[in-house]
Design an enzyme around this catalytic site. Structure first.
Site, PDB file in Angstrom:
ATOM      1  N   HIS A 133       0.809  -1.215   0.000  1.00  0.00           N
ATOM      2  CA  HIS A 133       0.000   0.000   0.000  1.00  0.00           C
ATOM      3  C   HIS A 133       0.850   1.277   0.000  1.00  0.00           C
ATOM      4  CE1 HIS A 133      -4.283  -1.567   0.848  1.00  0.00           C
ATOM      5  NE2 HIS A 133      -3.554  -2.529   0.308  1.00  0.00           N
TER       6      HIS A 133
ATOM      7  N   SER B 224      -0.537  -1.144  -6.204  1.00  0.00           N
ATOM      8  CA  SER B 224      -0.261  -2.289  -7.079  1.00  0.00           C
ATOM      9  C   SER B 224       0.460  -1.850  -8.349  1.00  0.00           C
ATOM     10  CB  SER B 224      -1.573  -2.960  -7.488  1.00  0.00           C
ATOM     11  OG  SER B 224      -2.182  -3.547  -6.377  1.00  0.00           O
TER      12      SER B 224
ATOM     13  N   LYS C  64     -14.425  -7.883  -8.249  1.00  0.00           N
ATOM     14  CA  LYS C  64     -13.621  -8.674  -9.186  1.00  0.00           C
ATOM     15  C   LYS C  64     -12.900  -9.805  -8.446  1.00  0.00           C
ATOM     16  CE  LYS C  64     -10.437  -8.180 -13.023  1.00  0.00           C
ATOM     17  NZ  LYS C  64      -9.614  -7.294 -13.843  1.00  0.00           N
ATOM     18  N   ASP C  65     -12.408  -9.497  -7.236  1.00  0.00           N
ATOM     19  CA  ASP C  65     -11.762 -10.533  -6.419  1.00  0.00           C
ATOM     20  C   ASP C  65     -12.762 -11.612  -6.018  1.00  0.00           C
ATOM     21  OD1 ASP C  65      -9.239  -9.558  -6.558  1.00  0.00           O
ATOM     22  OD2 ASP C  65      -9.180  -8.683  -4.552  1.00  0.00           O
TER      23      ASP C  65
ATOM     24  N   GLU D 205       5.597 -33.881  -1.864  1.00  0.00           N
ATOM     25  CA  GLU D 205       4.373 -33.405  -2.497  1.00  0.00           C
ATOM     26  C   GLU D 205       4.726 -32.635  -3.765  1.00  0.00           C
ATOM     27  OE1 GLU D 205       0.770 -33.737  -0.582  1.00  0.00           O
ATOM     28  OE2 GLU D 205       2.181 -35.298  -1.070  1.00  0.00           O
TER      29      GLU D 205
END
Lengths: 457, 264
Positions: free
Chosen positions: A212, A216, A240-241, A284
């Site tokens: 922040h 972004s 959107k998220d 894994e």
């Protein structure tokens, strides 16, 4: 900076403790580039997965017994007798895979769009630290069910530390809490597996704080230059998220409910037995690329160092890629090397899955042991085989060779290709601003003119 | 711009093709376990209760002579359609050691539904001593631990069915060790367990056919159920979850379109 709230209670609290102002500022109004693509969804998805893992993990811990004699059966009790225990456990074990998928996409997105470049170097480094913590947590979590692969995976990985000169053996003894993987090992792994997720949560908070500071990055890689380039985080990116999260949760639900053990190893349904070693000890899937790098170098210490370096190189990435253009969209040469890197990581994952001596026959869709190749070529011994062999018309590449080629490319990408590209690459002209780029992509047809690449650098 | 995207698409295509080759690559196996179809496969898969019940009879009459199932209790049989009285009767047919009582002594009593299946041997050593040194594995999770690897791997039931029907005469020249048996589907083809099932070995309570093939399929279904008794709940919950998530996702997609229409 305090916002004005209608509700008098909120106003009263906010005057004394401005949490609401803070949220309003950082989660509501927070200016975000208007052109973020769906590749930018994976940060919040990773955050969601962390929450899911902590929530399911807390409830699993209520039923789990960290003792070598009871761990396996207590997990089976969760699966059979605890109400919805099977769902908690499947959500948790597949959740680890989903968390890594989200984080790996998030990291590749960061590399492609130059999100690690100035002024976001520290943001990136904190992110790599989260990856390291995740790996430690996932590894220790996998040991807890105390199946065969849990036990032998723990044995192999902890033994790696013995390669360190002088102090190696002491470190291994410390990790084990004794002289073999045993009850003290299980106990400390359980303790740390419960602790580390909260450490990750703390580091994630720092990651978001650092994000922040400058906001972004975006697909053009150029900075926001004014209000016309940005939109408030809410409602645009919250919805959107949420949409992206819905799609991701569908993917997650498919594994949890319809293929819950496909990503795991059937051997882990056999209780740990220190006297019987499984034929193939494999980690894994999310550790396979690193495991392949480790095994592509026959010398133990060098292999361990290479594996460590494969993560360490990410920490210094901001100083390896010095190209002033952030986004790969305007870097034609970089783009090709980047996608090759993605491909090479897939090869590493593949190579990590099979025993190094085996051969991959790409045209026959199969993996065969070296004895099979030798027999096809009518050779007396497997020692006479070449790493790349046309034995009896069968084209095969030895797994270790595949891993070695991929390992060389992995390090060359970061240590040679990126520094050279920074100097020699001819980048494409950048759009003048984010809003200009958005207009162009919508057929506005405006002529692209160049902007300075990295203003804040 | 066009030229570049063709090149990129080409690269993506090549990457995808090689990736598919990778995923399709299967390790060369010494034995190939034949894949069968089972009622519990697929999104709507359910156990065939009558089949699982018959499979339990195969286990009780044959397998349980050597193999324990320490994760199963008699009460679990209610899930496959045994009545309370039947379960009490099955449990009471074994004697278990309990105690200590008030006098400090251990005592024998008839089994109760809450007891776990009584193991055939007191401990591992006793089991090995009775079986020529080999340890008959616990069968609670055998269907899960013997499943093939990966998303397209064979089911544990396929493996169990293959082993039980895989006893053959060894091919000429095959060196069979003392006390071992030849099995087409066992790794190395030498298995310590003698052929446990044969045509007519079990007479089913429901009069169903009892060829070797039927018995093997039934017991494979039973062991699959025992390996994951909550499979049906998982499938059902999964369908509900997917239904919910589809609505959730479409809703947010619509909201997203609406909200973003101001920007585009």
């Amino acid at each position: 900076m305090t916002a004005v709230f209608k509700n008098p209670v909120i106003r009263w609290i906010d005057h004394r403790l401005p949490v609401f102002s803070y949220l309003q500022h950082e989660a509501n109004d927070y200016p975000t580039p208007k052109n973020l693509s769906y590749w930018w969804n994976f940060g919040s998805i990773a955050g969601f997965m962390l929450m899911v893992m902590i929530a399911t993990g807390i409830f699993l811990a209520m039923q789990y017994t960290p003792h070598v004699d009871h761990a396996f059966n207590s997990v089976e009790r969760i699966m059979r007798d605890v109400n919805y225990g099977w769902m908690l456990r499947y959500l948790h074990m597949n959740g680890a895979s989903m968390f890594f998928i989200a984080v790996y996409i998030h990291i590749f997105r960061g590399i492609y769009y130059g999100s690690f470049k100035a002024p976001r170097e520290l943001l990136w480094i904190i992110g790599v630290l989260i990856l390291l913590l995740m790996m430690a947590t996932a590894f220790m979590g996998y040991v807890l069910p105390w199946g065969q692969m849990s036990f032998w995976g723990a044995t192999v990985i902890t033994n790696l530390f013995s390669a360190i000169p002088v102090v190696g053996d002491s470190i291994v003894t410390l990790l084990w809490g004794g002289f073999a993987v045993d009850n003290p090992t299980l106990n400390r792994f359980f303790s740390l597996h419960y602790l580390l997720p909260f450490v990750i949560l703390g580091v994630v908070v720092v990651h978001v704080l650092a994000l922040h500071r400058f906001g972004s990055n975006n697909p053009t890689g150029i900075d926001m230059k004014g209000p016309q380039d940005s939109i408030p985080f809410h409602p645009y990116y919250t919805v959107k998220d949420m949409y992206g999260l819905g799609v991701f949760m569908l993917f997650y639900a498919f594994w949890v409910f319809f293929a819950p053990v496909a990503l795991g190893d059937p051997d882990n349904f056999i209780p740990a037995n220190p006297l019987s070693t499984p034929e193939h000890i494999v980690p894994e899937w999310y550790f396979l690329p690193f495991y392949a790098i480790l095994r592509s170098i026959p010398d133990k210490l060098t292999g361990v160092l290479a594996m460590g370096a494969s993560i360490a190189v990410l920490f210094i990435l901001p100083w390896l890629d010095r190209s002033p253009v952030r986004s790969g969209a305007y870097r034609p040469a970089f783009k090709r090397f980047f996608w090759t890197l993605v491909f090479v990581c897939a090869i590493l994952m593949f190579a990590g899955k099979y025993a190094p001596a085996n051969y991959w026959l790409p045209f026959e869709l199969t993996i065969v042991p070296p004895e099979y190749m030798a027999a096809q070529a009518h050779l007396e011994s497997v020692d006479a085989l070449w790493p790349i062999s046309f034995a009896g018309g069968h084209f095969g590449i030895q797994i270790i060779t595949l891993g070695q080629i991929a390992t060389v490319y992995y390090f060359a990408f970061f240590l040679v290709i990126l520094p050279l590209l920074s100097i020699f690459e001819r980048t494409l002209p950048l759009p003048l601003s984010i809003s200009k780029a958005v207009l162009e992509s919508h057929g506005g047809g405006a002529q692209s003119s160049s902007a300075a690449a990295k203003e804040k650098a | 711009m066009k030229k570049r995207s063709i090149l990129l698409n080409g690269m993506a295509l090549v990457t995808a093709v090689v990736a598919v080759l990778f995923i399709a690559a299967a390790p060369h196996e010494e034995v190939d376990i034949p894949k069968e179809t089972w009622s519990f496969q697929g999104f709507f898969g359910k156990f065939d209760q009558a089949q699982v019940k018959r499979g339990f009879q195969v286990y009780k009459d044959v397998c349980s002579a050597c193999h324990a199932m320490n994760l199963m209790s008699y009460r679990n049989l209610a899930q496959i359609g045994f009545s309370e009285d039947e379960i009490k009767e099955i449990a009471a047919s074994v004697q278990v050691t309990d105690g200590p009582n008030d006098a400090g002594d251990m005592f024998e009593r008839a089994g109760k539904p809450s007891d776990t299946f009584k193991p055939p041997f007191a401990n591992e050593q006793a089991a090995r001593a009775a079986n020529n040194g080999a340890l008959p594995p616990d069968l609670s999770l055998i269907a899960r631990s013997r499943a093939g690897k990966g998303f397209a791997g064979y089911e544990g039931a396929d493996y169990i069915h293959a082993i039980l029907t895989g006893y053959k005469e060894p091919p000429a020249g095959f060196q069979l060790q003392d006390g071992m048996n030849y099995n087409e589907y066992f790794r190395g083809h030498q298995i310590a367990m003698p052929q446990p099932l044969s045509d007519g070995a079990v007479t089913f309570a429901d009069g169903a056919p009892n060829t070797l093939e039927d018995e093997s399929r039934d017991v494979a279904a039973f062991l699959s159920w025992a390996g994951e008794p909550n499979l049906e709940a998982r499938h059902l919950t999964g369908l509900k979850a997917v239904l919910f998530l589809v609505v959730f996702t479409l809703l947010f997609y619509a909201v997203k379109r609406k909200v973003w229409s101001k920007i585009h």
